[in-house]
Design a protein around this motif. Structure first.
Motif, mmCIF file in Angstrom:
data_model
loop_
_atom_site.group_PDB
_atom_site.id
_atom_site.type_symbol
_atom_site.label_atom_id
_atom_site.label_comp_id
_atom_site.label_asym_id
_atom_site.label_seq_id
_atom_site.Cartn_x
_atom_site.Cartn_y
_atom_site.Cartn_z
ATOM 1 N N GLN A 121 0.829 -1.212 0.000
ATOM 2 C CA GLN A 121 0.000 0.000 0.000
ATOM 3 C C GLN A 121 0.856 1.251 0.000
ATOM 4 O O GLN A 121 0.603 2.196 -0.767
ATOM 5 C CB GLN A 121 -0.939 -0.007 1.199
ATOM 6 N N SER B 277 2.722 1.722 -3.388
ATOM 7 C CA SER B 277 1.807 2.094 -4.466
ATOM 8 C C SER B 277 1.402 3.551 -4.376
ATOM 9 O O SER B 277 1.017 4.170 -5.374
ATOM 10 C CB SER B 277 0.558 1.204 -4.435
ATOM 11 N N GLU B 278 1.512 4.132 -3.165
ATOM 12 C CA GLU B 278 1.161 5.534 -2.961
ATOM 13 C C GLU B 278 2.385 6.445 -3.008
ATOM 14 O O GLU B 278 2.300 7.625 -2.670
ATOM 15 C CB GLU B 278 0.447 5.685 -1.607
ATOM 16 N N ARG C 107 5.286 6.040 -1.297
ATOM 17 C CA ARG C 107 6.100 6.054 -0.079
ATOM 18 C C ARG C 107 6.826 4.717 0.030
ATOM 19 O O ARG C 107 6.472 3.756 -0.627
ATOM 20 C CB ARG C 107 5.225 6.270 1.154
ATOM 21 N N LEU D 192 -5.077 -3.216 -1.554
ATOM 22 C CA LEU D 192 -5.064 -2.540 -2.849
ATOM 23 C C LEU D 192 -6.148 -3.128 -3.747
ATOM 24 O O LEU D 192 -6.544 -4.275 -3.597
ATOM 25 C CB LEU D 192 -3.705 -2.732 -3.535
#
Length: 358
Positions: free
Chosen positions: A135, A138-139, A141, A187
């Motif tokens: 997660q 994918s964002e 970070r 996700l």
């Protein structure tokens, strides 16, 4: 000479799910005696205490050794090597060693340490597993709480590499034999697959990229990879040279495997057995096994085959597309071939069985 004890290195940033993955492994160890080395510092050994509560004989207090003197890649000579020597000196050595690094540790110097005198003849790196917070990555970070990672960095007085998280992440990917995209259940399907493919493209050829939730990875997939990572350091070179160690290793890159990423979106795993009669040609059979693995995204395949005209049975072990075979002992009276196939859910059992039985 006794066989070398295999060691698996688990790396990844704080919060990626390394401890959860290891806890699941211990609870499903199937009697394998596993020793843990945990690179914990600062916060009162949280990882060690949570693992000691797993309630399994394979993770007793004697089998968990905590390195509390700082980042493992910066204290190899002072801390890690003596700990390994102490472990090897036990009357009953472990079957397998699992090393959980802190998220700040560079994996390459740790792999390199397995070539030290006194360790090289007794230990081998079974594989390097990099756990990724799906997660967060994918964002954009590298960890769920990057501020917590920075606090971890500030708490370690021995850290001798001031490495941006992006560069640490690149090195963890470059050294990996397997990348575990954890928290993939958080996700959407499209985002999870896009991330898995992106990480696969960034990795070395032959690296397996798997999606998991809560670190639930079968022990047979996590352990027993037999990569001997310490012998191919050139293939795992640091993307960014930022560590205060001389690198005079002159190892060759013998990894010429094809990329083996898995084109499916399932997070659960399954296994089944394929039985057939004798095989005629071990070399041709190994090639068939490799082709079936590639065609059906099989993670592991292991078992034994009876070979026509041979009194010995043929052991078969495959990790991804790499297939190893050898004659180990006398074949049974039934002259049967029995193979265990392991993969993520959705395997076409009928097609796989038909192909392996041809």
């Amino acid at each position: 000479m006794p066989a070398k004890i295999p060691a698996t290195i688990v790396t990844g940033f704080l919060g990626a799910g390394k401890t959860t993955l290891i806890r699941h492994m211990l609870q499903n160890a199937n009697g394998k005696r596993i020793a843990l080395i945990i690179n914990e510092f600062g916060d009162l050994g949280v990882d060690g205490e949570s693992l000691r509560g797993c309630g399994d004989a394979t993770c007793s207090d004697d089998d968990i050794m905590e390195l509390s003197n700082g980042c493992i890649c910066c204290t190899v000579a002072e801390d890690f090597v003596p700990t390994m020597e102490k472990l090897l000196a036990r009357a009953t050595p472990p079957d397998h060693i699992v090393i959980e690094t802190s998220g700040l540790a560079l994996p390459q110097p740790l792999v390199r340490a397995f070539n030290w005198p006194g360790l090289a003849t007794r230990l081998t790196v079974d594989g390097v597993v990099t756990v990724v917070d799906g997660q967060a990555v994918s964002e954009g970070r590298f960890a769920h709480d990057e501020a917590a990672v920075d606090r971890q960095r500030a708490a370690d007085d021995t850290l001798d590499h001031e490495t941006p998280l992006s560069e640490l992440f690149d090195d963890q990917i470059a050294c990996a034999d397997m990348i575990v995209v954890n928290k993939s259940d958080l996700l959407g399907e499209e985002a999870a697959e896009a991330l898995r493919h992106r990480l696969g493209e960034a990795a070395r050829p032959g690296v397996q990229v798997l999606r998991t939730a809560m670190g639930a990875l079968p022990v047979e997939v996590l352990l027993g990879r037999n990569t001997a990572a310490e012998t191919d350091l050139e293939a795992r070179h640091e993307v960014h040279h930022h560590h205060h160690h001389d690198d005079d290793d002159d190892h060759h890159d013998d990894d010429d495997h094809d990329h083996h990423h898995h084109d499916h979106g399932h997070d659960a795993f399954e296994s089944f057995v394929v039985e057939r009669g004798e095989i005629a040609d071990p070399k041709a059979f190994a090639e068939t096994v490799a082709e079936v693995i590639r065609a059906h995204d099989i993670l592991r395949l292991k078992g034994f085959a009876a070979v026509s005209g041979k009194p010995m049975r043929l052991a078969v072990q495959a990790v991804g597309p790499r297939v190893d075979t050898w004659f180990d002992r006398a074949a049974g009276p039934d002259r049967a071939t029995r193979l265990v196939v392991i993969g993520q859910s959705g395997l076409d059992r009928a097609a796989i069985s038909t192909a392996l039985s041809a």
